[in-house]
Each structure stands twice: as structure tokens, then as C-alpha cells.
Write an enzyme that holds these catalytic residues in place. Sequence first.
Site, mmCIF file in Angstrom:
data_model
loop_
_atom_site.group_PDB
_atom_site.id
_atom_site.type_symbol
_atom_site.label_atom_id
_atom_site.label_comp_id
_atom_site.label_asym_id
_atom_site.label_seq_id
_atom_site.Cartn_x
_atom_site.Cartn_y
_atom_site.Cartn_z
ATOM 1 N N TYR A 35 -31.820 33.576 -42.158
ATOM 2 C CA TYR A 35 -30.422 33.651 -42.619
ATOM 3 C C TYR A 35 -29.671 34.788 -41.926
ATOM 4 C CZ TYR A 35 -26.552 33.341 -45.957
ATOM 5 O OH TYR A 35 -25.328 33.176 -46.534
ATOM 6 N N PHE A 87 -4.907 21.179 -25.480
ATOM 7 C CA PHE A 87 -5.682 19.999 -25.883
ATOM 8 C C PHE A 87 -5.192 19.543 -27.264
ATOM 9 C CE2 PHE A 87 -9.459 18.044 -27.859
ATOM 10 C CZ PHE A 87 -9.546 16.959 -27.020
ATOM 11 N N ASP A 88 -5.435 18.278 -27.600
ATOM 12 C CA ASP A 88 -4.831 17.729 -28.829
ATOM 13 C C ASP A 88 -5.214 18.482 -30.106
ATOM 14 O OD1 ASP A 88 -7.423 16.785 -28.775
ATOM 15 O OD2 ASP A 88 -6.942 14.743 -29.361
ATOM 16 N N ASP A 177 -9.280 28.753 -23.649
ATOM 17 C CA ASP A 177 -9.927 27.559 -24.197
ATOM 18 C C ASP A 177 -10.892 27.107 -23.101
ATOM 19 O OD1 ASP A 177 -10.674 25.048 -24.992
ATOM 20 O OD2 ASP A 177 -8.657 24.361 -25.484
ATOM 21 N N ALA A 179 -13.805 25.088 -22.773
ATOM 22 C CA ALA A 179 -14.738 23.953 -22.831
ATOM 23 C C ALA A 179 -15.424 23.659 -21.489
ATOM 24 C CB ALA A 179 -14.001 22.716 -23.342
ATOM 25 N N LYS A 220 -19.359 20.482 -24.105
ATOM 26 C CA LYS A 220 -19.075 20.133 -22.704
ATOM 27 C C LYS A 220 -19.998 20.962 -21.808
ATOM 28 C CE LYS A 220 -15.115 18.808 -24.844
ATOM 29 N NZ LYS A 220 -14.887 19.012 -26.280
ATOM 30 N N HIS A 398 -4.028 9.504 -32.746
ATOM 31 C CA HIS A 398 -4.834 8.707 -31.810
ATOM 32 C C HIS A 398 -6.238 8.396 -32.325
ATOM 33 C CE1 HIS A 398 -5.375 12.951 -31.018
ATOM 34 N NE2 HIS A 398 -6.566 12.685 -30.517
HETATM 35 N N1 F0G Z 1 -10.489 22.272 -25.987
HETATM 36 C C1 F0G Z 1 -10.614 21.374 -25.004
HETATM 37 C C2 F0G Z 1 -10.043 21.672 -23.655
HETATM 38 C C3 F0G Z 1 -11.248 20.154 -25.251
HETATM 39 O O1 F0G Z 1 -11.344 19.254 -24.271
HETATM 40 C C4 F0G Z 1 -11.781 19.904 -26.540
HETATM 41 C C5 F0G Z 1 -12.449 18.642 -26.847
HETATM 42 C C6 F0G Z 1 -11.649 20.884 -27.526
HETATM 43 C C7 F0G Z 1 -10.996 22.061 -27.207
HETATM 44 C C8 F0G Z 1 -12.177 20.688 -28.922
HETATM 45 O O2 F0G Z 1 -13.542 20.818 -28.949
HETATM 46 O O3 F0G Z 1 -14.377 18.526 -29.570
HETATM 47 O O4 F0G Z 1 -15.851 20.544 -29.720
HETATM 48 O O5 F0G Z 1 -14.018 20.239 -31.324
HETATM 49 N N2 F0G Z 1 -12.399 17.632 -26.089
HETATM 50 C C9 F0G Z 1 -13.084 16.369 -26.230
HETATM 51 C C10 F0G Z 1 -12.570 15.426 -25.175
HETATM 52 C C11 F0G Z 1 -13.104 15.788 -27.577
HETATM 53 O O6 F0G Z 1 -12.903 14.222 -25.266
HETATM 54 O O7 F0G Z 1 -11.894 15.843 -24.231
HETATM 55 P P1 F0G Z 1 -14.499 19.961 -29.946
#
Ligand code: F0G
Length: 407
Positions: A35, A87-88, A177, A179, A220, A398
Site C-alpha cells: 500500500y 485532444f478531445d 500533454d 502521450a 501510447k 463522438h
Molecule cells: N492526450 C492525448 C494527446 C491523447 O491522444 C489522449 C488519448 C489523451 C490525452 C487521453 O489519454 O486515453 O489514456 O485517457 N488518445 C486516444 C486516441 C484515446 O485514440 O488518440 P487516455
Amino acid sequence: MLKSDYVYIDLLTDSGTGAMSDRQWSAMMMGDESYGGARSFYHMKDTITEITGFEYVIPTHQGRAAENVLFSYLVKPGQVVPGNAHFDTTKGHIESRKAFAIDVTVPEAYDTQLEVPFKGNVSLEKLEKVLKENQGNVPFMVLTVTNNTVGGQPVSMKNIRETCELCHKYGVPVNIDSARFIENAYFIKTREEGYADKTLREICKEMFSYADSMTMSAKKDGLVNMGGFIATNFEGFLTYGGMNGRDMDALAVGLKENIEFEMVETRIKQVHYLAAKLDEYGIPYQRPAGGHAIFVDADKVLTQIPKEEFPAQTLTCELYLEAGIRACEIGYVLADRDPVTRQNRFGGNDFVRLCIPRRVYTNNHMDVIAAALKNVYDRRNEIKRGLEITWEAELMRHFTCQFKRLG
Ligand code: F0G
């Protein structure tokens, strides 16, 4: 809404869909689930510090959770958060807090046929305008590497440095960000003057040295199926975070594997192999090809379908009907409605993303994908109508949007 059992080649995402190596699976067997003070945590934390230079690490279950934790602390209603095409989920976490996400990507990103090496860059003019007009009201800036939304396009080291310097001049911190930060480092090494002889590790260290924090979707470039983290140079809240010990071990090994030049080069060359096939068939996509995916320019394929009928979503469906290949719309559906006017946001690109999972498919699969797309492309003039939305959620529509086929 498709069940994966009905999919032949799955290009929905490169997120959590990679294959873990034997070393990663072995590391999972050694997970320490204590833990507090777990060995697995320190294995992960030390690897992240070694690669990024950030001293403080909080594990989260994925990237959007990292955003949620950090943004719930930093973002207040009415504030403005500039970024190079958020990102979305990033945009969602800003807009759901009644703040505004303002895009400051270079204009070149929106001309898909223009070949420039760093199309993901920040426009310093656009950024400075936002910083100047909103002084005291910008909690931080989001710098996304690689820039997913405009096509997996990289950001140059020069642009990262200048963006951070500009933000710091206005007292605004920068959150990267991250990824696909290793893929970004690959493009810096292979495209930017002065970096050819540097290792990916040296390049990553430098990238993060200019920024104040990072949020990471480890699904990623971390080569794991689930996981993420926040890393900073400032000590904030202390928490044991949201990952299992074994998953933190797998992530530590995944990062070490993926930061090897040959590993990431093999992956990006596969994406570029697919691009070369599309070139052969004359199919338009965001040029030059990015790191994790090919972004087909649907507006230039289904030219007779109006924006209101969502060309990229239509093309995505056609590709599935043609060959059971599941791609993903990164276009007008994903752009969502403007939170104030509630109008569709038709200002950006309308892409079909062919996203390639890591260590999963062979180049033979790339041949099948290209051939299927060519078949659709050859009959594009017979596709005269698009889709109508019959149901959509208020935010991030989406994921669950429902459509009717017109015509
Ligand atoms: N930032 C970027 C640039 C991303 O591409 C994603 C996720 C996230 C943040 C969020 O991360 O999915 O671990 O919560 N992208 C995926 C895609 C879902 O299909 O491009 P997550």
C-alpha cells in the site's frame, strides 16, 4: 458502437492496443502491491525521472485521469487555456469546468497538402495574443506532443523552447500533454538541425526541461494497456495514485523499451509504409505522414458530401463496410459543438484516422488497409449522401453519437 468481434483490422486507436513484450509480462510477475512505498512505484518513478527529469510523479489510471486530477486543481470557470489543438478529453476537461480551450496551432496544420516538417507547432503570434488579452486569467498552457488532433504531427525543439519562454514571460506554466513524446523525439532527431547525433533520451530530457509539468497517457508511448501519470518539478499533493504495482512495473519496462531508437523507428516506418501505398493510389491525407496514424482528408475524398453530413464519419463507415476495417473519425463529429453558440464546429480538418497499434500488425495488413481504401476511393463518386445525427450527448458526443444514413 461496433463490437470488436465484428472487426477484422482494428485501427480505432493506438491507445492501450499495443502488444506487451515478454520482458513487460515478466516484470508484472514481480509487482509489489504494498500500500505504501511499493518497489514497483519506485521502479516506475525512477524511470520517469531518468527520462523526463521531473522529480514528482503521481500515477493515474490513464491520461484523462491525469488531466482530471491536475485540471480540477488548476482550472477555474471563465479561464482560458491555450493549446496546440487540445485532444478531445483535454478540451472536455477544460470546457466542463466552464473555461475556454483556445487553439493556437500554426495555420499550416490546416492545409493537408503542405509538406512542412513540424506541422504540430504552436503559432507564437496566436499564443502571445491569447496571453496578452487574458493576463491573469490563464492558469497554464497545454503543449501536446505529438499533436494528435492535426495528424500526429511533431513539434520542434525550437518551438517547444520558444513556446515555454513566451508563456513564462507572462508568468504562465506549461503542461506537456505527452502521450506520444518518444515519437516526437524521433522526429526531432530525424528532422531538426543539430539533433541527428543526440539520443532519444537526450532529446526527451531537453524537451521536458523547458516545461513545468507533464500529463501522460502511458497507453501510447508507455507500451502498456492501461496507465498514466502526472509528473512535475513542484511538490503538490501526495497520493499513492491509481495504478497496480504490477502495472507500474510493466510501464517502467515499456518506457525503457520504447525509448530505443530502433523500436520507435520500426513503428513509425510502418506508418510511413502505409502512407507510401496511399501515395501510389493518389489518396489524400495530412502530409507528411505523422507518427502514430495516417489521417485521410475526407473533405478531399467525398467532395460532394456537405460538412453538415459529416464526410469523414461517412468514409469511416464505408471503409468498414468494404473490408471490416475500423478507423476513427477525427473531424466534425469529434470537434463537437461550440459550448456557447451550440453550433457545430466546422472550422478544422475532417479526418479519417487510420491509427496503427504498436507491435500488433504486419506490413501485409498495411497492404490490405490500403487496398480497401483504394476500393472505396475508386467508387467515391457513387457515395452521394452522408449521415445525420439522430442522438448526441451534450459533451464529448463522438463516443456515443448515433447516426442515420441519408439517401
Ligand atoms: N492526450 C492525448 C494527446 C491523447 O491522444 C489522449 C488519448 C489523451 C490525452 C487521453 O489519454 O486515453 O489514456 O485517457 N488518445 C486516444 C486516441 C484515446 O485514440 O488518440 P487516455
